[in-house]
Design a protein around this motif. Sequence first.
Motif, short mmCIF file in Angstrom:
data_model
loop_
_atom_site.label_atom_id
_atom_site.label_comp_id
_atom_site.label_asym_id
_atom_site.label_seq_id
_atom_site.Cartn_x
_atom_site.Cartn_y
_atom_site.Cartn_z
N THR A 173 107.50 53.64 28.96
CA THR A 173 107.95 54.92 29.51
C THR A 173 107.50 56.06 28.61
O THR A 173 107.81 56.07 27.41
CB THR A 173 109.49 54.95 29.63
OG1 THR A 173 109.92 53.77 30.29
CG2 THR A 173 109.96 56.19 30.37
N VAL A 174 106.77 56.99 29.17
CA VAL A 174 106.32 58.17 28.40
C VAL A 174 107.40 59.24 28.52
O VAL A 174 107.84 59.58 29.63
CB VAL A 174 104.98 58.69 28.95
CG1 VAL A 174 104.58 59.98 28.23
CG2 VAL A 174 103.90 57.63 28.79
N HIS A 187 106.83 70.18 44.93
CA HIS A 187 107.41 69.78 43.65
C HIS A 187 106.91 70.74 42.57
O HIS A 187 105.71 70.89 42.38
CB HIS A 187 106.99 68.34 43.33
CG HIS A 187 107.24 67.93 41.89
ND1 HIS A 187 108.45 67.41 41.48
CD2 HIS A 187 106.46 68.02 40.79
CE1 HIS A 187 108.38 67.17 40.17
NE2 HIS A 187 107.20 67.52 39.74
N ARG A 188 107.83 71.39 41.87
CA ARG A 188 107.42 72.34 40.82
C ARG A 188 107.40 71.64 39.48
O ARG A 188 108.37 70.99 39.08
CB ARG A 188 108.38 73.53 40.79
CG ARG A 188 108.03 74.57 39.70
CD ARG A 188 108.98 75.75 39.73
NE ARG A 188 108.74 76.59 40.89
CZ ARG A 188 107.83 77.58 40.92
NH1 ARG A 188 107.09 77.82 39.86
NH2 ARG A 188 107.67 78.29 42.00
N THR A 189 106.29 71.76 38.76
CA THR A 189 106.19 71.12 37.44
C THR A 189 106.68 72.09 36.36
O THR A 189 106.83 73.28 36.61
CB THR A 189 104.74 70.73 37.11
OG1 THR A 189 104.00 71.93 36.81
CG2 THR A 189 104.07 70.00 38.26
N ALA A 190 106.84 71.53 35.16
CA ALA A 190 107.30 72.35 34.04
C ALA A 190 106.27 73.43 33.71
O ALA A 190 106.58 74.41 33.03
CB ALA A 190 107.54 71.47 32.83
N ALA A 219 107.33 59.90 41.80
CA ALA A 219 107.55 59.18 43.06
C ALA A 219 107.05 60.04 44.22
O ALA A 219 106.92 61.27 44.11
CB ALA A 219 109.04 58.88 43.22
N ARG A 220 106.78 59.39 45.33
CA ARG A 220 106.28 60.07 46.53
C ARG A 220 107.16 61.27 46.87
O ARG A 220 108.39 61.18 46.80
CB ARG A 220 106.28 59.06 47.67
CG ARG A 220 105.92 59.62 49.01
CD ARG A 220 105.80 58.49 50.03
NE ARG A 220 105.33 59.03 51.29
CZ ARG A 220 106.12 59.47 52.26
NH1 ARG A 220 107.43 59.41 52.12
NH2 ARG A 220 105.61 59.96 53.37
N PRO A 246 99.74 63.75 37.30
CA PRO A 246 100.64 63.22 38.33
C PRO A 246 101.89 62.56 37.75
O PRO A 246 102.58 61.84 38.46
CB PRO A 246 99.75 62.19 39.03
CG PRO A 246 98.84 61.70 37.96
CD PRO A 246 98.62 62.84 37.00
N TYR A 247 102.16 62.80 36.48
CA TYR A 247 103.23 62.04 35.82
C TYR A 247 104.53 62.84 35.69
O TYR A 247 104.51 64.06 35.55
CB TYR A 247 102.76 61.59 34.43
CG TYR A 247 101.53 60.73 34.52
CD1 TYR A 247 101.60 59.42 35.00
CD2 TYR A 247 100.28 61.23 34.18
CE1 TYR A 247 100.46 58.64 35.12
CE2 TYR A 247 99.13 60.46 34.29
CZ TYR A 247 99.24 59.16 34.77
OH TYR A 247 98.11 58.40 34.89
N ALA A 248 105.62 62.08 35.68
CA ALA A 248 106.94 62.66 35.43
C ALA A 248 107.23 62.49 33.95
O ALA A 248 107.64 61.42 33.52
CB ALA A 248 107.99 61.95 36.27
#
Length: 765
Positions: A303-304, A402-405, A396-397, A336-338
């Motif tokens: 997990t990153v 979706h707003r990123t940081a 996830a789909r 594309p990562y959380a």
Amino acid sequence: MSILGTRVLRTEDPGFLTTGGVYTDDVADERLAGAGHVFFVRSPIAHARIRSVDVSAARAAPGVIAAFTGDDLAGLPPLAPPMPDTIDGRMAQPLLARDVVRYVGEPVAVVVTEDPYQGEDAAELVDADYDPLPAVVDPADAADGSRGLLFPEAGTNVTATFGDAAALQPDLFDGCEVVVSRTIVNQRVAPAPMETRAAAAAWGEDGRLTAWIPNQGAQETRGVLAAMLAIDPASLRIITPDVGGAFGAKFGADPEHAVVCWVAGQLGRPARWAETRNENLVGMTHGRAQRQVITIGGRRDGTVTAYRLEILQDSGAYPRFGAFLPMLTILMAPGPYAISRAEAVARSVVTNTTPVGAYRGAGRPEATAAIERAMDLFAAETGQDPAAVRRKNLLARFTEPHRTAFGAVYDSGDYVAALDAALAAAGYASLRAEQARRRAAGDVIQLGIGLASYVEITGAGAEAGGPRENASVEVHPDGSATILTGTSPHGQGHATVWAMLASEELGIPVDRITVKWGDTDLIPQGGGTGGSRSLQQGGVAVQQASRELLGVARERAAAMLEASPADLVFEPGRSAFEVAGDPEAAVPLATLAAAERLMVRTVFLAPGATFPFGAHVAVVEVDTETGKAVLRRVVTVDDAGTVINPLLAEGQRHGGIAQGAAQAFLEEVIYDADGNPLTASFADYPFLSATEVPSFELADMATPTSYNPLGAKGIGEAGTIGATPAVQNAIIDAVAHLGVRHVDLPASPQRVWQAIRESSAGKGA
Ligand code: MCN
């Protein structure tokens, strides 16, 4: 049956394949009769004070009409950097250097000759006297100013900063079980389009200037050129002939284009210019050129939790679009990562090298390369499979934005599905089994499997109110139609797809629809082609215009048929309105056009940029004795939403993958310590040809966007974004069991061989 989504052959190709294109250097317009040929005298020194430039001997040479130096053009404004609010205006590039030259290839004088072949000889007679200054070539030296300043009056070599370096969180990686950090290079590359830069210019008796220039958007070119010439844009007409590739580097205009126009005005006769390949490799803006420090941390289970990207952008000698590339890189930093904690900062610096501009992907491939390298480093450190690490950390789909940081608003995405589809198409498990077999056997030729998951931004626009594009559609009395578009294709096939979009609405066959672009008198407004914006804005505008045209036509048909508009149905097969239930009572669009001009112009306003995504799997074989890597397979999923013409979208993917793979394998612009370019010909600057690439395997996936009625996102740059890190990761993966963790781009045989030698296994051996 709908024509959209079908493999309509490019309507452009019969012409290209038979009579050939008409490029700027081929234009035989009568306004250009008797044109003088411009040849640029360029600096052979990376950094020097100009003592003098004497053109008197050149003026006396055979065929010379005139010769000019920077002093002759002193009254003209320089090429202003884009986004002038951010950049010190004193760093702008003069049209011809006057006091100081700042890169090898910078224009210092021109000679104008009767015959194009006389220019090079006459240029030899120009006597330029230089007082060399220390060249700043390494961006790190530029950043700390240790080798001097390019613009002493600006007091710094730093042209722009993004994010607050002082605000980087010292505790970002606290609590991580594993942290890996590394400096990596996203090397400088040359766009190297088949058609080099060119211009032809003629002033009319009415005082207006007509300029033929290969470009990516005539309207933008008009604005930039008019500013350099200090003339009203309305007095300038740009005509775009066929364009033989651009890859981002033909947006706007360069100082050379302005000089050619100025020369024409000065001499009172037309002027034209076409550069040599050697000039192109040092004179056209380069791309990429980032040094990145990546740091990634997280848990042993893969997990990153934290990621930091620090960018040093080499802008070259004068800040052009390259100085702003980090903005896009930062926007797309987490990909594309959380990742719960992520931060990114950048500095752009000037160096004594060719200016850096946009190059296919422009800022986004650099973001993907960084995070995808980081993911592999993290996987290696935690002992996890690279695919498993990615799957664990992908967002996830989502179907709602979706707003990123980092402030990007991803419109829709299904990243895990893309990765899984690519892995399935590649046969990932059996590839790993084959790799294990070769490793166990100690084969000389080892197998490498490289992955890259990506999300990118297309159709981004800084316009107030959102990105937009205009189109007009006109139906003619003979039943044919003409589309005017503000986009500017140079290999992307808009003539085909824009005709498909209008045909779908109007029932007019594709081959009876003409698409026009790139003439500012005909189409005064337009955003051009770049950032893979064209279909989702320009194509959609064509669809919208066609629909609006049908609305107008319905009213007129109703009046003609003495029926209520609501009672009419449009029958595409006949391109006609019929009274419902009474096909005899019908009026074709052609008839309406004969009665009154039938034309609609519209503007499509997009709610925002779209975010295509995908996953690439590259398979390489690496000779562990020589370091030579051979590309065996590239399997990709490139989800650009709804695809309108799969043939064209696949062509874009093919071209992009080849270009991206070439960056991974071999392309690199190299300078020596004094700023001399070592890659100024195709003998020294290599790229991949069809013989060096396998047939790419393209898997389909389409997650439509809600941001336009087509559901389409961009595809023009996807190949370069996914392929470079996938191929780089594959090459490293092939020798990972020998202890190799990283090989910088391009992963040339020498670098791979060196990495093996320096690896733990290599040292042990
Ligand atoms: N398309 C489609 N369905 C989609 C997306 C696109 O059918 N969902 C089709 C479009 O109709 C269009 C083509 O694919 O015919 C590319 O469309 P789009 O993604 O909108 O990209 P652009 O037309 O705006 O092209 C720009 C992009 C960029 S930024 C660079 S750089 C680049 C590239 O295209 N430079 C190129 N491709 C190039 N191809 C060639 N031959 N030469 C260049 O210089």
